[in-house]
Motif scaffolding. Structure first.
Motif, PDB file in Angstrom:
ATOM      1  N   CYS A 135       0.351  -0.988   0.591  1.00 33.87           N
ATOM      2  CA  CYS A 135      -0.158  -0.205  -0.116  1.00 33.87           C
ATOM      3  C   CYS A 135       0.964   0.979  -0.067  1.00 33.87           C
ATOM      4  N   ASP A 178       0.617   9.310  -6.236  1.00 29.87           N
ATOM      5  CA  ASP A 178      -0.195   8.402  -5.974  1.00 29.87           C
ATOM      6  C   ASP A 178      -1.114   7.997  -5.981  1.00 29.87           C
ATOM      7  N   HIS A 202      -4.559   8.279  -9.249  1.00 32.49           N
ATOM      8  CA  HIS A 202      -5.626   7.061  -8.910  1.00 32.49           C
ATOM      9  C   HIS A 202      -6.930   8.118  -8.269  1.00 32.49           C
ATOM     10  N   ARG A 210      -0.919  -2.761  -4.303  1.00 32.77           N
ATOM     11  CA  ARG A 210      -1.003  -2.949  -5.922  1.00 32.77           C
ATOM     12  C   ARG A 210      -0.469  -4.090  -5.476  1.00 32.77           C
ATOM     13  N   ARG A 249       0.515  -8.724  -6.009  1.00 25.83           N
ATOM     14  CA  ARG A 249       1.769  -8.787  -5.902  1.00 25.83           C
ATOM     15  C   ARG A 249       1.236  -9.596  -6.982  1.00 25.83           C
ATOM     16  N   ASP A 263      -4.541  -1.214  -7.625  1.00 23.56           N
ATOM     17  CA  ASP A 263      -4.245  -1.273  -8.804  1.00 23.56           C
ATOM     18  C   ASP A 263      -3.089  -2.650  -9.040  1.00 23.56           C
ATOM     19  N   GLU A 305      -1.366  -3.386 -11.558  1.00 23.06           N
ATOM     20  CA  GLU A 305       0.090  -3.241 -12.460  1.00 23.06           C
ATOM     21  C   GLU A 305       0.507  -4.252 -12.634  1.00 23.06           C
ATOM     22  N   ARG A 306       0.711  -5.124 -11.698  1.00 22.83           N
ATOM     23  CA  ARG A 306       1.992  -5.780 -10.789  1.00 22.83           C
ATOM     24  C   ARG A 306       1.475  -7.429 -11.600  1.00 22.83           C
ATOM     25  N   GLY A 312      -4.478  -7.478 -15.555  1.00 20.70           N
ATOM     26  CA  GLY A 312      -3.364  -6.201 -15.543  1.00 20.70           C
ATOM     27  C   GLY A 312      -2.290  -5.367 -16.280  1.00 20.70           C
TER      28      GLY A 312
END
Length: 538
Positions: A63, A69, A73, A99, A101, A147, A149-150, A169
């Protein structure tokens, strides 16, 4: 490259130099005086409130409470989002940006937020233009934007079935980059391709590359995996099934309200080898529409079949036409497509169309963006494609100079198009006159089906700095009423979000609303997932 926190895309790709000069010349046609540039504020000056929640130790490493950030968002990328960012109006921001993993992290984040009643907003690329990622509510103890994205890998490829297992993602370019060595492609290229993700496309039922046949991401889904607060939903890989209502259809278009999509098996294709394309000019708009309908109903299935009206053709393709400009393209990995193009051009000639810029032959597939049918030849089709890819950046530049530049879209059956087009155009013009005194409305078809088109309207009008959001909201409400009243859908591919909710509530059948509400309650008992999107917040 540096992502812009307040506007579209990369900072380095913003409109400047000769492109900005030409754009401002067009703006001067709409508004008196010299346009004034308004610089975006520094994030440090925004005075964001302190986060209201603290992640448990087991999740703290996922986080972020960084102001940059949180600001990045807070909004999507609609005109009203860009304007509010430029004016430093970030009254709703997430408390934390998480984010994960892997899927286990997603499960743990949802468990924590469910226990504490914290709202969760699933976040792909943040390219929403309907308020879909904005925490526009104050009745929760906090908000966490998740998010993904990972989660950006192509995990597995089934060459025999021509499918790929892909994490949600992954951004468009990264996805194609991983498929390219295998000679494969998803061939889903929305305008937001560079800055949107597979999960976002699935959650919003995005429209992509194909103007006919494979128009929505729905058509490319084999199975999906979704984490909900009530467990993980994993559908079976099948080419088709008649076993009850489709579980994938439940989550396609759910906009983060029922669960977080973590991966999907997608139907991929061989990369195109043969291409053919042309531009067709029409002196009469009704004839241009009739020709486009004939092509849509012919079974030729062009990859590109974009009809631009005269205003759109002039503004964004540099073509001076009396009735319209049709941009046509065909492609195939298996066989030459020149014969299909020739038949489509015959249909156009039957309606008074005049083809130009015809190209045909073997060519490599695009890395992204729409097919244009005439790459690099300086034609109206090439001008259109170049303008199409730059439109979001140009929209931001105009917003900075107090010009209202925004779009809205719909779909309707062919028999209703004339009446809907007249009503929506008149509603837009009247609303612009009421709040700005003048303005221009354009229309193009983004997709066409045998039973109807998907009209995409553009609005350009002078704005008043400090009032542009309310000006646009007035215009948007007027055109949305016209769309709903004349039998169109409130959205063909932009999604519902929070901005389209009032009209979606009217479009959606009552029994289905009850079923969707019950589904939401079953999958998300605490009501934490994207409150206010699709359904009223509990």
């Amino acid at each position: 490259m540096t992502r812009s926190w307040w506007g579209w895309g990369n900072v380095e790709d913003a409109v400047k130099g000769a492109e900005l000069k030409a754009l401002l010349e067009r703006a001067r046609m709409l508004m008196p005086g010299e346009p004034t540039d308004h610089e975006p504020p520094d994030i440090a000056s925004l005075g964001l409130p302190a986060p209201r929640v603290t992640a448990p130790a087991s999740l703290a490493g996922l986080c972020s409470a960084d102001p940059a950030d949180r600001a990045a968002h807070a909004h999507g990328k609609a005109f009203r989002d860009v304007v509010r960012n430029l004016q430093g109006d970030l009254r709703h921001v997430p408390d934390l940006v998480a984010r994960p993993r892997d899927e286990r992290d997603v499960v743990d984040l949802l468990d924590w937020c469910t226990r504490e009643g914290i709202a969760v907003i699933p976040f792909g690329g943040g390219s929403s233009v309907v308020g879909g990622v904005e925490p526009r509510f104050d009745d929760r103890p906090g908000t966490v934007t998740v998010d993904l994205e990972r989660l950006d890998q192509v995990m597995e490829i089934d060459r025999t079935s021509r499918a790929a297992r892909i994490q949600a993602g992954v951004f468009g370019p990264r996805l194609e980059e991983q498929l390219r060595p295998h000679g494969l492609t998803l061939r889903h290229f929305p305008q937001s391709f560079e800055f949107s993700t597979l999960g976002g496309w699935l959650a919003t039922r995005a429209g992509g590359h194909y103007a006919t046949l494979y128009t929505h991401i729905d058509d490319l889904v084999e199975s999906m995996r979704v984490v909900t607060p009530n467990g993980v939903s994993a559908s079976r890989r099948l080419p088709g099934s008649g076993a009850g209502p489709s579980p994938d259809r439940l989550f396609l278009g759910s906009e983060g309200t029922l669960g977080i999509i973590t991966e999907a098996w997608m139907r991929v294709q061989e990369r195109p080898r043969w291409r053919a394309g042309a531009s067709v000019r029409f002196g009469d708009y009704a004839a241009a529409v009739a020709a486009t309908r004939a092509i849509a109903q012919s079974g030729l299935n062009p990859a590109n079949c974009r009809l631009l009206d005269a205003a759109e053709a002039l503004l964004n393709a540099g073509a001076d036409v009396g009735g319209g400009l049709l941009v046509l393209a065909f492609e195939s990995a298996d066989h030459p497509v020149h014969a299909r193009l020739e038949r489509a051009l015959e249909l156009c000639r039957d309606h008074g169309g005049e083809p130009s810029g015809v190209t045909s032959g073997e060519a490599p597939g695009h890395a992204g963006g729409e097919p244009d049918g005439a790459p690099g030849d300086g034609s109206a089709a090439e001008n259109w494609r170049s303008s199409f890819l730059r439109m979001p950046y140009q929209r931001d530049a105009m917003a900075r100079h107090a010009v209202i530049a925004e779009t809205f879209e719909t779909a309707c059956t062919w028999d209703r198009f004339d009446a809907l087009h007249r009503a929506v155009t008149e509603a837009a013009r009247q609303a612009m006159y009421e709040v700005t005194g003048t303005g221009v409305v354009t229309c193009r078809f983004t997709h066409v089906y045998p039973d109807g088109p998907a009209p995409y309207f553009g609005v350009y009008a002078p704005g008043r700095w400090g009032s542009m959001v309310s000006q646009w909201d007035h215009i948007k409400a007027a055109v949305s009423e016209a769309i709903e009243t004349h039998g169109g859908t409130i959205t063909h591919h932009h999604a519902v979000g929070r901005d389209h909710r009032p009209w979606y509530d009217r479009q959606r059948p009552g029994p289905f609303a009850a079923a969707l509400t019950a589904t939401k309650t079953a999958l998300d008992p605490a009501g934490i997932l994207n409150p206010g999107v699709l359904l009223p917040a509990p």
